[in-house]
Design a protein around this motif. Structure first.
Motif, PDB file in Angstrom:
ATOM      1  N   LEU A 181       1.700  13.331   6.922  1.00  0.00           N
ATOM      2  CA  LEU A 181       2.743  11.945   6.513  1.00  0.00           C
ATOM      3  C   LEU A 181       2.512  11.203   7.494  1.00  0.00           C
ATOM      4  N   SER A 182       2.296  11.481   9.094  1.00  0.00           N
ATOM      5  CA  SER A 182       1.717  10.265   9.586  1.00  0.00           C
ATOM      6  C   SER A 182       0.278   9.619   9.324  1.00  0.00           C
ATOM      7  N   GLN A 183      -0.355  10.293   9.006  1.00  0.00           N
ATOM      8  CA  GLN A 183      -1.815  10.095   8.654  1.00  0.00           C
ATOM      9  C   GLN A 183      -1.505   8.892   6.877  1.00  0.00           C
ATOM     10  N   TYR A 184      -0.922   9.455   6.395  1.00  0.00           N
ATOM     11  CA  TYR A 184       0.133   9.147   4.984  1.00  0.00           C
ATOM     12  C   TYR A 184       0.433   7.565   4.989  1.00  0.00           C
ATOM     13  N   GLU A 185       0.890   7.449   6.044  1.00  0.00           N
ATOM     14  CA  GLU A 185       1.806   6.113   7.031  1.00  0.00           C
ATOM     15  C   GLU A 185       1.092   4.747   6.782  1.00  0.00           C
ATOM     16  N   VAL A 186       0.053   5.897   7.476  1.00  0.00           N
ATOM     17  CA  VAL A 186      -0.956   4.553   8.572  1.00  0.00           C
ATOM     18  C   VAL A 186      -2.417   4.501   7.262  1.00  0.00           C
ATOM     19  N   ASN A 187      -2.086   5.393   5.866  1.00  0.00           N
ATOM     20  CA  ASN A 187      -2.798   4.902   5.173  1.00  0.00           C
ATOM     21  C   ASN A 187      -4.593   5.510   5.380  1.00  0.00           C
ATOM     22  N   MET A 198       0.871  -0.666   0.210  1.00  0.00           N
ATOM     23  CA  MET A 198       0.352  -0.250  -0.130  1.00  0.00           C
ATOM     24  C   MET A 198       0.849   1.429  -0.127  1.00  0.00           C
ATOM     25  N   LEU A 199       0.211   2.333   0.178  1.00  0.00           N
ATOM     26  CA  LEU A 199       0.940   3.576  -0.556  1.00  0.00           C
ATOM     27  C   LEU A 199       1.113   3.669   0.722  1.00  0.00           C
ATOM     28  N   GLY A 200       1.197   3.814   1.911  1.00  0.00           N
ATOM     29  CA  GLY A 200       1.627   4.690   3.164  1.00  0.00           C
ATOM     30  C   GLY A 200       2.792   2.948   4.013  1.00  0.00           C
ATOM     31  N   LYS A 201       3.212   2.423   3.454  1.00  0.00           N
ATOM     32  CA  LYS A 201       3.771   1.248   3.398  1.00  0.00           C
ATOM     33  C   LYS A 201       5.127   1.868   2.801  1.00  0.00           C
ATOM     34  N   ARG A 202       4.739   2.265   1.179  1.00  0.00           N
ATOM     35  CA  ARG A 202       5.878   2.292   0.492  1.00  0.00           C
ATOM     36  C   ARG A 202       6.641   3.367   0.829  1.00  0.00           C
ATOM     37  N   ILE A 203       6.030   4.590   1.082  1.00  0.00           N
ATOM     38  CA  ILE A 203       6.019   5.909   1.737  1.00  0.00           C
ATOM     39  C   ILE A 203       7.242   5.863   3.145  1.00  0.00           C
ATOM     40  N   ALA A 204       6.229   5.418   3.919  1.00  0.00           N
ATOM     41  CA  ALA A 204       7.408   4.765   5.459  1.00  0.00           C
ATOM     42  C   ALA A 204       8.298   4.195   4.874  1.00  0.00           C
ATOM     43  N   LYS A 205       8.535   3.190   4.083  1.00  0.00           N
ATOM     44  CA  LYS A 205       9.633   2.003   3.637  1.00  0.00           C
ATOM     45  C   LYS A 205      10.953   2.957   2.982  1.00  0.00           C
ATOM     46  N   LEU A 206      10.021   4.197   2.442  1.00  0.00           N
ATOM     47  CA  LEU A 206      10.781   4.968   1.785  1.00  0.00           C
ATOM     48  C   LEU A 206      12.469   5.634   2.562  1.00  0.00           C
ATOM     49  N   ARG A 207      11.506   6.509   3.324  1.00  0.00           N
ATOM     50  CA  ARG A 207      11.856   7.311   4.695  1.00  0.00           C
ATOM     51  C   ARG A 207      12.360   6.529   6.116  1.00  0.00           C
ATOM     52  N   ARG A 208      12.458   5.376   6.204  1.00  0.00           N
ATOM     53  CA  ARG A 208      13.106   4.756   6.899  1.00  0.00           C
ATOM     54  C   ARG A 208      14.261   4.481   6.113  1.00  0.00           C
ATOM     55  N   ASN A 209      14.341   3.729   4.905  1.00  0.00           N
ATOM     56  CA  ASN A 209      15.301   3.635   4.230  1.00  0.00           C
ATOM     57  C   ASN A 209      17.083   4.156   4.680  1.00  0.00           C
ATOM     58  N   LYS A 210      15.747   6.252   3.955  1.00  0.00           N
ATOM     59  CA  LYS A 210      16.458   7.152   4.094  1.00  0.00           C
ATOM     60  C   LYS A 210      17.328   7.340   5.475  1.00  0.00           C
ATOM     61  N   ASN A 211      17.114   6.345   6.617  1.00  0.00           N
ATOM     62  CA  ASN A 211      16.896   6.914   8.347  1.00  0.00           C
ATOM     63  C   ASN A 211      16.376   8.168   8.529  1.00  0.00           C
ATOM     64  N   LEU A 212      14.838   8.896   8.182  1.00  0.00           N
ATOM     65  CA  LEU A 212      14.502  10.068   8.734  1.00  0.00           C
ATOM     66  C   LEU A 212      13.632   9.861   9.235  1.00  0.00           C
ATOM     67  N   THR A 213      13.206  10.642  10.537  1.00  0.00           N
ATOM     68  CA  THR A 213      11.836  10.638  10.899  1.00  0.00           C
ATOM     69  C   THR A 213      11.141  11.406  10.096  1.00  0.00           C
ATOM     70  N   GLN A 214      10.041  11.333  10.715  1.00  0.00           N
ATOM     71  CA  GLN A 214       8.709  11.703  10.089  1.00  0.00           C
ATOM     72  C   GLN A 214       8.723  13.158  10.027  1.00  0.00           C
ATOM     73  N   GLU A 215       9.237  14.122  11.074  1.00  0.00           N
ATOM     74  CA  GLU A 215       9.316  14.917  11.307  1.00  0.00           C
ATOM     75  C   GLU A 215      10.604  15.836  10.096  1.00  0.00           C
ATOM     76  N   GLU A 216      11.553  15.021  10.049  1.00  0.00           N
ATOM     77  CA  GLU A 216      12.249  15.391   9.538  1.00  0.00           C
ATOM     78  C   GLU A 216      11.876  16.074   7.621  1.00  0.00           C
ATOM     79  N   LEU A 217      11.184  13.879   7.591  1.00  0.00           N
ATOM     80  CA  LEU A 217      10.392  14.209   5.932  1.00  0.00           C
ATOM     81  C   LEU A 217       9.184  15.689   5.542  1.00  0.00           C
ATOM     82  N   ALA A 218       9.069  15.776   6.984  1.00  0.00           N
ATOM     83  CA  ALA A 218       7.632  16.145   6.465  1.00  0.00           C
ATOM     84  C   ALA A 218       8.396  17.710   6.074  1.00  0.00           C
ATOM     85  N   LYS A 219       9.450  17.781   6.753  1.00  0.00           N
ATOM     86  CA  LYS A 219      10.335  19.214   6.491  1.00  0.00           C
ATOM     87  C   LYS A 219      10.564  19.174   5.125  1.00  0.00           C
TER      88      LYS A 219
END
Length: 114
Positions: free
Chosen positions: A31-37, A1-22
């Protein structure tokens, strides 16, 4: 699902949600709502996410790495007015879809003379 792919991409870059959102100029809450669909990003945000991670919108939405549909197609498909139509159409029986196609062809034919 979209949210899981976004979360995986974010984690692969070792980013927090706060960092990616910025980086994406969105709220951490969004961003949190996107990641949990719970919400889906609009077209412009989806494009930012794809660009940031150097992936296609196709990959984000479908998980398919080997197709690359034109962005304009996704822009139309993700338009809120169009989404309502496609969402209902996904669960429609085949005969209803055929009827809808005939009706649409009728409207197009009728409007040719205008």
């Amino acid at each position: 699902m979209l949210g899981k792919r976004i979360a995986k991409l974010r984690r692969n870059k070792n980013l927090t949600q706060e960092e990616l959102a910025k980086e994406l100029d969105i709220t951490r809450s969004s961003l949190s709502q996107y990641e949990v669909n719970k919400r889906q990003p609009d077209y412009d945000t989806l494009k930012k996410i794809a660009k940031y991670f150097n992936v296609s919108i196709d990959y984000l939405l479908t998980g398919n790495e080997f197709t690359n549909s034109p962005d304009e197609m996704w822009k139309e498909f993700l338009d809120p007015k169009t989404q309502i139509f496609f969402k209902d159409l996904q669960d429609a029986p085949e005969e209803k879809i055929e009827e809808l196609i005939r009706f649409w062809e009728f409207i197009q034919e009728r409007d040719k003379d205008k």
